[in-house]
Design a protein around this motif. Structure first.
Motif, mmCIF file in Angstrom:
data_model
loop_
_atom_site.group_PDB
_atom_site.id
_atom_site.type_symbol
_atom_site.label_atom_id
_atom_site.label_comp_id
_atom_site.label_asym_id
_atom_site.label_seq_id
_atom_site.Cartn_x
_atom_site.Cartn_y
_atom_site.Cartn_z
ATOM 1 N N VAL A 134 0.838 -1.203 0.000
ATOM 2 C CA VAL A 134 0.000 0.000 0.000
ATOM 3 C C VAL A 134 0.876 1.258 0.000
ATOM 4 N N ARG A 135 0.382 2.314 -0.649
ATOM 5 C CA ARG A 135 1.132 3.569 -0.671
ATOM 6 C C ARG A 135 0.961 4.320 0.652
ATOM 7 N N ASP A 136 1.878 5.233 0.914
ATOM 8 C CA ASP A 136 1.728 6.100 2.080
ATOM 9 C C ASP A 136 0.428 6.887 1.954
ATOM 10 N N GLY A 137 -0.366 6.881 3.019
ATOM 11 C CA GLY A 137 -1.648 7.577 2.990
ATOM 12 C C GLY A 137 -2.776 6.780 2.374
ATOM 13 N N GLY A 138 -2.495 5.505 2.027
ATOM 14 C CA GLY A 138 -3.518 4.648 1.448
ATOM 15 C C GLY A 138 -4.376 3.988 2.514
ATOM 16 N N ILE A 139 -5.142 2.990 2.089
ATOM 17 C CA ILE A 139 -6.059 2.293 3.004
ATOM 18 C C ILE A 139 -5.888 0.785 2.847
ATOM 19 N N ILE A 140 -5.762 0.082 3.971
ATOM 20 C CA ILE A 140 -5.762 -1.381 3.994
ATOM 21 C C ILE A 140 -7.099 -1.843 4.540
ATOM 22 N N ILE A 141 -7.769 -2.709 3.794
ATOM 23 C CA ILE A 141 -9.020 -3.324 4.257
ATOM 24 C C ILE A 141 -8.702 -4.769 4.624
ATOM 25 N N LEU A 142 -8.734 -5.061 5.912
ATOM 26 C CA LEU A 142 -8.413 -6.404 6.411
ATOM 27 C C LEU A 142 -9.706 -7.171 6.673
ATOM 28 N N ALA A 143 -9.882 -8.282 5.959
ATOM 29 C CA ALA A 143 -11.034 -9.157 6.180
ATOM 30 C C ALA A 143 -10.589 -10.336 7.031
ATOM 31 N N ALA A 144 -11.029 -10.348 8.285
ATOM 32 C CA ALA A 144 -10.614 -11.394 9.224
ATOM 33 C C ALA A 144 -11.699 -11.564 10.275
ATOM 34 N N PHE A 200 -9.056 -0.463 7.780
ATOM 35 C CA PHE A 200 -10.463 -0.826 7.905
ATOM 36 C C PHE A 200 -10.521 -2.308 8.250
ATOM 37 N N LEU A 201 -11.348 -2.688 9.216
ATOM 38 C CA LEU A 201 -11.461 -4.093 9.622
ATOM 39 C C LEU A 201 -12.869 -4.612 9.369
ATOM 40 N N VAL A 202 -12.952 -5.641 8.551
ATOM 41 C CA VAL A 202 -14.204 -6.371 8.327
ATOM 42 C C VAL A 202 -14.098 -7.654 9.140
ATOM 43 N N SER A 203 -14.923 -7.771 10.186
ATOM 44 C CA SER A 203 -14.754 -8.886 11.133
ATOM 45 C C SER A 203 -16.078 -9.249 11.772
ATOM 46 N N ASP A 204 -16.029 -10.191 12.709
ATOM 47 C CA ASP A 204 -17.204 -10.556 13.506
ATOM 48 C C ASP A 204 -17.232 -9.820 14.840
ATOM 49 N N LEU A 205 -16.334 -8.864 15.021
ATOM 50 C CA LEU A 205 -16.275 -8.097 16.271
ATOM 51 C C LEU A 205 -17.300 -6.971 16.271
#
Length: 415
Positions: free
Chosen positions: A301-311, A363-368
């Motif tokens: 990911v670039r600086d200032g970008g977004i990581i979407i973690l699906a866990a 960004f976190l996509v989770s069951d939490l």
């Protein structure tokens, strides 16, 4: 275009327009001659830097097999029957064999989980126990001062056999090899001393011989010998596609070389948005484990970008010290300052997440629960589509998206 990522024991689908898609980071295509049990059997017949196992062990010796816990995808139930065949050829009875699950700093297993890991037949025939950090013997120190405090049944054995799967580790370089012993069956204090080296420059994923933390791990075997290892590399569907057996350093090194051919993946430039899955169960069982995929994603990911973690993270944060750091720290910056001033095992993963956050939003996509996710400084979303749409709102509708279906395994490299 529709995509599906592993999420717990199922999949989660989402869409990315062709114009936005930078690519899908999948393993490199390599020729695999054998797989599964057939490949494991081949490795036992062709050990690297070692005699065959049946020629090493002797009748009457007590054997300990150290293997991975429930948080690892190591297919022990496939590997163990073939390993036991070798031991039986040397006239080692089941009663002289003990299987130890290397817990490190993880929770203990239920009896059902132990049975699941090794299979019912082996569970009923052979003693299977968890390592216990409270029942260790002090054997000395490494040259870097790490105490070698190892689970007593492992120390007491006449022969030690280590199993494991080889994948990238964000500061030990690679899993597998001696890691089954340190940190696998060591005390919390020993693990903390070793892991404190994670702040050193060469303690990073994909680095082996130059990695001071990894060298410290391997030094353990100078004092407590490892007689044989059997390590495997898994494909994206968790199938065994490579097995290496034999000397704890030489065989492991060959396994790491194979892993690089498969999972070190070049990209031309970083993406605006990286959508990453830990790979589903068990790699996304909790935040503590899913962090590895997040750490690999930061390289794409670039600086200032977004990581979407699906866990899924259905078991929550996964470790009590990690939980304390994540839930009581006043800011992400505080975690980084604190880990630099005083290393604490468990806190190291919190600080690692904080360091990724310095580069990109997470960004976190989770069951939490949403409120809990916000409390740990991450941004909650119900599904990947919603997260991507929000990322577009922030970065623009032309933002480029890179998808990492196997984030815990693949290591992006800017070419």
């Amino acid at each position: 275009m529709e995509f599906a990522l592993g999420f717990d024991k199922k999949t989660m689908t989402f869409e990315v327009d062709q114009d936005n898609l930078m690519g899908v980071l999948e393993p490199n295509k390599i020729n695999v001659e054998r797989s599964g049990a057939e490949e494991v059997k081949r490795s036992l017949l062709e050990p690297i830097g070692s005699l065959r196992l049946k020629e090493i062990v002797k009748a009457g010796e007590k054997i300990v097999i150290v293997t991975s816990d429930i948080t690892r995808p190591m297919p022990s139930k496939i590997v163990l029957p073939l390993l036991l065949e070798e031991l039986h050829k040397a006239n080692i009875p089941d009663s002289d064999i003990k299987i130890v699950f290397a817990l490190g700093s993880h929770r203990k297993h239920t009896e059902e989980e132990k049975k699941y890991l090794v299979g019912e037949d082996i569970f009923n025939r052979i003693e299977c126990i968890d390592s216990d950090a409270e029942n260790c013997i002090h054997l000395g120190y490494t040259s870097l001062g790490t105490p070698i405090d190892i689970f007593k049944p492992v120390v007491d054995a006449d022969r030690r056999i280590c199993l494991g799967n080889i994948e990238y580790h964000y500061f030990a370089g690679y899993s597998g090899g001696t890691k089954a012993i340190m940190p696998g069956v060591a005390t919390r204090e020993a693990i903390q001393a070793n892991h404190s080296m994670m702040v050193r420059k060469d303690a990073k994923a994909g680095t082996l011989e130059e990695n001071p933390l990894r060298r410290d791990i391997d030094e353990t075997a100078n004092i407590l010998p490892i007689d044989f290892i059997l390590n495997v590399v898994l494909d994206e569907k968790k199938n065994i596609i490579k097995a290496v057996a034999g000397h704890y350093l030489e065989a492991h090194k060959e396994g790491c070389k194979f892993l690089d051919q498969l999972y070190k993946i070049k990209i031309e430039h970083p993406a605006d948005i990286v959508v990453v899955s830990a790979g589903g169960f068990p790699k996304d069982i909790n935040v503590y484990q899913a962090q590895k995929a997040l750490d690999n994603a930061q390289h794409a990911v670039r600086d200032g970008g977004i990581i979407i973690l699906a866990a899924s993270c259905k078991e929550g944060l996964g470790e009590h010290t990690f939980e304390r750091w994540m839930t009581t720290s006043k800011s992400l910056e505080e975690m980084i300052v604190n880990i630099q001033q005083k290393f604490e095992l468990g806190g190291h993963k919190a600080a690692a997440i904080a360091m990724v956050h310095q580069k990109a939003r997470i960004f976190l996509v989770s069951d939490l629960e949403d409120d809990f996710v916000r409390k740990i400084f991450l941004e909650p979303y119900a599904d990947i589509d919603a997260a991507i749409n929000c990322a577009y709102d922030i970065l623009g509708r032309k933002a480029k998206v890179l998808i990492m279906p196997y984030g815990a395994s693949t290591l992006p490299m800017i070419s």
